[in-house]
Enzyme design. Structure first.
Site, PDB file in Angstrom:
ATOM      1  N   ASP A  11       7.328  22.826  29.591  1.00 49.55           N
ATOM      2  CA  ASP A  11       8.450  23.422  28.481  1.00 49.55           C
ATOM      3  C   ASP A  11       9.465  24.056  28.591  1.00 49.55           C
ATOM      4  O   ASP A  11       8.528  25.715  29.635  1.00 49.55           O
ATOM      5  CB  ASP A  11       6.917  24.358  27.749  1.00 49.55           C
ATOM      6  CG  ASP A  11       6.520  23.908  26.319  1.00 49.55           C
ATOM      7  OD1 ASP A  11       7.387  23.901  25.500  1.00 49.55           O
ATOM      8  OD2 ASP A  11       5.571  24.407  25.471  1.00 49.55           O
ATOM      9  N   ASP A 105      11.624  19.606  23.362  1.00 43.50           N
ATOM     10  CA  ASP A 105      11.539  20.867  24.689  1.00 43.50           C
ATOM     11  C   ASP A 105      10.477  20.636  25.329  1.00 43.50           C
ATOM     12  O   ASP A 105      10.431  21.695  25.829  1.00 43.50           O
ATOM     13  CB  ASP A 105      11.902  22.262  24.063  1.00 43.50           C
ATOM     14  CG  ASP A 105      10.378  23.357  22.940  1.00 43.50           C
ATOM     15  OD1 ASP A 105       9.645  21.532  22.543  1.00 43.50           O
ATOM     16  OD2 ASP A 105      10.754  24.195  22.589  1.00 43.50           O
ATOM     17  N   GLU A 106       9.775  19.814  25.811  1.00 43.99           N
ATOM     18  CA  GLU A 106       8.642  19.439  25.980  1.00 43.99           C
ATOM     19  C   GLU A 106       8.429  18.044  26.501  1.00 43.99           C
ATOM     20  O   GLU A 106       8.513  16.435  26.573  1.00 43.99           O
ATOM     21  CB  GLU A 106       7.361  19.931  24.812  1.00 43.99           C
ATOM     22  CG  GLU A 106       5.705  19.931  25.544  1.00 43.99           C
ATOM     23  CD  GLU A 106       4.933  20.541  24.560  1.00 43.99           C
ATOM     24  OE1 GLU A 106       4.156  20.214  24.438  1.00 43.99           O
ATOM     25  OE2 GLU A 106       5.859  20.371  22.731  1.00 43.99           O
TER      26      GLU A 106
END
Length: 394
Positions: A11, A105-106
């Site tokens: 993350d 973003d993960e």
């Protein structure tokens, strides 16, 4: 016992803020809010310095500035974030055999089997250092035997840290954490567990499965498995994606039709916009309803290939009529578009008029430049600050 799984959850920390700080280093160390204007906008992301004042994503910007008047408000540009996300994705793509990108973003990475040749923790550590070195963005990871545990480990490792839960140490890691840390547990379920004196996950680990099933039905099994670190869900490679979906768990059950419809409209708009950005169209739509006893219903319908809301939204509303027993309040609602294939939504030119095509193009251009929920239908807007933008997260 079976194969030992090595799952990594990665993350990027306060991603939008970190990207903006690369472009403007004067923002480093200051409380930063990324989002819309102070009169009507909502917070898309907040720096850790701003979060210390109680600011969080999806909060109205006006309210955030009352809590933290010294915050710097930055009007984000989606292009910057998608470019930074692409850079990180490329590093992961060239570094590991199997990964799943779950948002901008993960990521989940499966390193199972690599322990015959390397220490998977070293592989993840080197990957994290490569991302930091090549992109300048802070990043955290958690590593464990399952997706749920890896995600919970990342949350404990933040900001800019890493944490490994050793095989056999799952229950020990979970025990001291508050039950709120279990992903997917709504507020009402937590409150009910608190009434039984169950506050820590360790308290849940000592409870009999039969008791949880008696009180919560199917949800009881879910709670029991999560508390004991049981989760065998797989990593689905990004390139193989044949469907796109989003869902929302309500803090308290909902039976107001207008609220449900507004949320479905908002979700459908979000997914349709995403399809158009990826130049994809869907041939099947579905909705998922879960009642408070965890009984879940899914209905679906084949459609002509499209990514246009004016076709998808009536179809989704029609499925709500079919699926919902209107006397029963709903705990979770979800939308899924599947049978995806590559092709422009302008495939529908023969049934769209030029004005409508121009409208979609204008909406997409504005939303692409200024973020997913800048412009949407009035029904979707009623959802307000509780936007279902996939890029909004704490």
């Amino acid at each position: 016992m079976g194969v030992k799984r090595h799952i990594v959850h990665i993350d990027l920390d306060s991603f939008f803020v970190s990207v903006e700080r690369k472009f403007d280093p004067s923002l480093i160390g200051k409380p930063v809010i990324i989002g819309g204007s102070s009169d009507r906008g909502v917070v898309a992301s907040a720096s850790y310095e701003a979060r210390a004042f109680g600011v969080h994503s999806a909060m109205p910007t006006r309210q955030a500035l009352k809590l933290c008047p010294q915050a710097v408000v930055v009007h984000g540009t989606y292009g910057r974030y998608s470019e930074a996300s692409r850079e990180v994705t490329e590093i992961i793509h060239r570094s590991v055999p199997l990964y799943q990108k779950t948002s901008v973003d993960e990521f989940y990475i499966d390193l199972t089997g690599m322990d015959r040749f390397y220490d998977p923790y070293d592989v993840a550590t080197n990957l994290r250092q490569t991302v930091i070195r090549e992109t300048g963005l802070p990043i955290s990871f958690g590593m464990a035997s399952s997706k749920t545990l890896a995600k919970m480990a990342t949350n404990q490792a933040k900001p800019n840290g890493q944490l490994r839960i050793p095989h056999g140490g799952e229950r020990e890691f979970l025990a001291p954490l508050n039950i709120r840390k279990i992903p997917g547990l709504g507020e009402s379920t937590c409150q009910k567990l608190y009434q039984y004196g169950l506050e820590k996950i360790g308290d849940l680990q000592r409870v009999n499965l039969k008791f949880l099933e008696a009180v919560f039905g199917k949800m009881g099994t879910y709670i029991y498995n999560k508390a004991n670190g049981i989760d065998d869900s797989d990593i689905i490679p990004h390139s193989d994606r044949k469907s796109i979906s989003t869902e929302n768990t309500f803090e308290s059950d909902v039976k107001d039709r207008r609220t449900l419809e507004n949320i479905l409209v908002s979700m459908t708009e979000e997914l349709a916009g995403k399809l158009r950005r990826e130049n994809k169209v869907a041939g099947c739509l579905a909705i998922k309803l879960r009642y408070s006893n965890f009984e879940t219903h899914t209905v679906q319908q084949k459609i002509a290939l499209t990514a246009a809301e004016h076709i998808l939204i009536p179809g989704i509303k029609n499925l709500l009529d079919k699926a919902w027993n209107q006397h029963r309040p709903i705990r979770l609602i979800g939308v899924k578009l599947s049978n995806l294939s590559t092709g422009s939504y302008q495939i529908n030119l023969f049934e769209d008029n030029e004005q409508r095509i121009r409208l979609y193009q204008a909406m997409d251009t504005i939303n692409f430049r200024f973020g997913d929920k800048t412009i949407c239908r009035a029904a979707g807007m009623e959802v307000g600050a509780r936007s279902f933008n996939p890029f909004l997260k704490d």
